[in-house]
Design a protein around this motif. Structure first.
Motif, PDB file in Angstrom:
ATOM      1  N   ASN A  93       0.654  -1.197  -0.026  1.00 53.34           N
ATOM      2  CA  ASN A  93       0.139   0.098  -0.053  1.00 53.34           C
ATOM      3  C   ASN A  93       0.766   1.424  -0.029  1.00 53.34           C
ATOM      4  O   ASN A  93       0.520   2.464   0.600  1.00 53.34           O
ATOM      5  N   ARG A  94       1.857   1.182  -0.369  1.00 49.17           N
ATOM      6  CA  ARG A  94       2.742   2.426  -0.524  1.00 49.17           C
ATOM      7  C   ARG A  94       2.370   3.343  -1.576  1.00 49.17           C
ATOM      8  O   ARG A  94       1.183   3.001  -2.308  1.00 49.17           O
ATOM      9  N   ASP A  95       2.421   4.812  -1.605  1.00 51.78           N
ATOM     10  CA  ASP A  95       2.107   5.998  -2.375  1.00 51.78           C
ATOM     11  C   ASP A  95       2.289   5.561  -3.560  1.00 51.78           C
ATOM     12  O   ASP A  95       3.629   4.859  -3.896  1.00 51.78           O
ATOM     13  N   PRO A  96       1.632   5.587  -4.925  1.00 53.01           N
ATOM     14  CA  PRO A  96       1.851   5.265  -6.154  1.00 53.01           C
ATOM     15  C   PRO A  96       2.881   6.451  -6.401  1.00 53.01           C
ATOM     16  O   PRO A  96       3.033   7.597  -6.079  1.00 53.01           O
ATOM     17  N   THR A  97       3.871   6.238  -7.388  1.00 51.58           N
ATOM     18  CA  THR A  97       4.985   7.078  -7.915  1.00 51.58           C
ATOM     19  C   THR A  97       4.303   7.829  -8.919  1.00 51.58           C
ATOM     20  O   THR A  97       3.202   7.556  -9.568  1.00 51.58           O
ATOM     21  N   PRO A  98       4.646   9.375  -8.946  1.00 53.64           N
ATOM     22  CA  PRO A  98       4.331  10.004 -10.229  1.00 53.64           C
ATOM     23  C   PRO A  98       4.021   9.402 -11.514  1.00 53.64           C
ATOM     24  O   PRO A  98       3.040   9.518 -12.293  1.00 53.64           O
ATOM     25  N   GLU A  99       4.925   8.562 -11.812  1.00 59.49           N
ATOM     26  CA  GLU A  99       5.035   7.790 -13.084  1.00 59.49           C
ATOM     27  C   GLU A  99       3.732   6.890 -13.210  1.00 59.49           C
ATOM     28  O   GLU A  99       3.279   6.832 -14.153  1.00 59.49           O
ATOM     29  N   GLU A 100       3.672   6.177 -12.205  1.00 57.94           N
ATOM     30  CA  GLU A 100       2.680   5.105 -11.981  1.00 57.94           C
ATOM     31  C   GLU A 100       1.117   6.017 -12.315  1.00 57.94           C
ATOM     32  O   GLU A 100       0.234   5.473 -12.936  1.00 57.94           O
ATOM     33  N   ILE A 101       1.276   7.154 -11.605  1.00 63.88           N
ATOM     34  CA  ILE A 101      -0.198   7.730 -11.529  1.00 63.88           C
ATOM     35  C   ILE A 101      -0.253   8.242 -12.942  1.00 63.88           C
ATOM     36  O   ILE A 101      -1.418   8.092 -13.582  1.00 63.88           O
ATOM     37  N   GLU A 102       0.702   8.828 -13.785  1.00 61.16           N
ATOM     38  CA  GLU A 102       0.479   9.298 -15.136  1.00 61.16           C
ATOM     39  C   GLU A 102       0.119   8.075 -16.096  1.00 61.16           C
ATOM     40  O   GLU A 102      -0.625   8.463 -16.987  1.00 61.16           O
ATOM     41  N   THR A 103       0.800   7.018 -15.840  1.00 60.93           N
ATOM     42  CA  THR A 103       0.565   6.056 -16.661  1.00 60.93           C
ATOM     43  C   THR A 103      -0.864   5.484 -16.567  1.00 60.93           C
ATOM     44  O   THR A 103      -1.618   5.129 -17.996  1.00 60.93           O
ATOM     45  N   CYS A 104      -1.449   5.510 -15.427  1.00 54.59           N
ATOM     46  CA  CYS A 104      -2.870   4.994 -15.204  1.00 54.59           C
ATOM     47  C   CYS A 104      -3.821   5.942 -15.305  1.00 54.59           C
ATOM     48  O   CYS A 104      -4.964   5.615 -15.641  1.00 54.59           O
ATOM     49  N   TRP A 105      -3.506   7.149 -15.537  1.00 54.07           N
ATOM     50  CA  TRP A 105      -4.448   8.373 -15.597  1.00 54.07           C
ATOM     51  C   TRP A 105      -5.355   8.297 -16.854  1.00 54.07           C
ATOM     52  O   TRP A 105      -6.707   8.581 -16.657  1.00 54.07           O
TER      53      TRP A 105
END
Ligand code: URA
Length: 194
Positions: A93-105
């Motif tokens: 449950n770590r915070d998602p990375t900015p890259e993961e967030i952008e990829t999923c957006w």
């Protein structure tokens, strides 16, 4: 195609996504669930353990609290749509990375386009922060506002504290319940064009 058919198609594509490394450490993709015709769309952060096990959003302790709050405004899960910014559980449950967030957006952008909700309710600071990086949840919560965003269009947003953060914090909990209770009135105002 109906909205349901479009969402089913999108869910199928999402379940095959391997655009970031999160998919290799989680059990399954958690696309979201609810009424494809919903006027209210709730957007959390990322699936946790229970969500990863079941493939459904907000089914753990935070989800129970969310269900209670929905009950106070006479709403059920079937009336709304719930999704997350991130569709795969981050390890531990770590915070998602900015890259993961952008990829999923783009998945969330497509969900919003299909559902076309009257109001987008962000749950927690990470969800609010992806829509509006400069807004602070402590200042923004409980105030509805209309904003235009690329690929999302002009919409009404309403920020709430995250149910998991508020669960065991007395004053945040009270604030969240109070803010939540305002949702039907806000929707009524939107629909009356005020
Ligand atoms: N917290 C979230 O933000 N989303 C979930 O689906 C569960 C817990």
């Amino acid at each position: 195609m109906t909205k349901k058919e479009q969402l089913d198609q999108l869910d199928a594509l999402m379940s095959m996504c391997s655009n970031c490394a999160l998919r290799s450490s989680c059990l399954r993709v958690v696309p979201g669930e609810g009424n494809p015709e919903a006027k209210i769309m709730l957007i959390g952060e990322a699936p946790g353990k229970k969500e990863d096990e079941t493939g459904r959003p907000f089914v753990g302790a935070a989800g129970k609290f969310l269900d209670e709050m929905l009950g106070t405004v006479k709403l059920k899960r079937e009336d709304i749509y719930i999704a997350n910014v991130i569709k795969c559980r981050p390890p531990e449950n770590r915070d998602p990375t900015p890259e993961e967030i952008e990829t999923c957006w783009p998945w969330l952008e497509q969900q919003i386009e299909i559902i076309d909700p009257e109001i987008i309710v962000t749950l927690g600071r990470h969800s609010l922060g992806r829509f509006f990086p400069n807004m602070k949840i402590s200042e923004t919560h409980g105030k509805a506002f209309r904003k235009e965003l690329p690929n999302i269009g002009k919409r009404v947003f309403y920020a709430l504290y995250h149910p998991a953060a508020a669960l065991y914090n007395g004053s945040m909990r009270e604030t969240l319940i109070k803010d939540f209770r305002r949702i039907p009135k806000i929707l009524e105002k939107i629909e009356n064009g005020k």
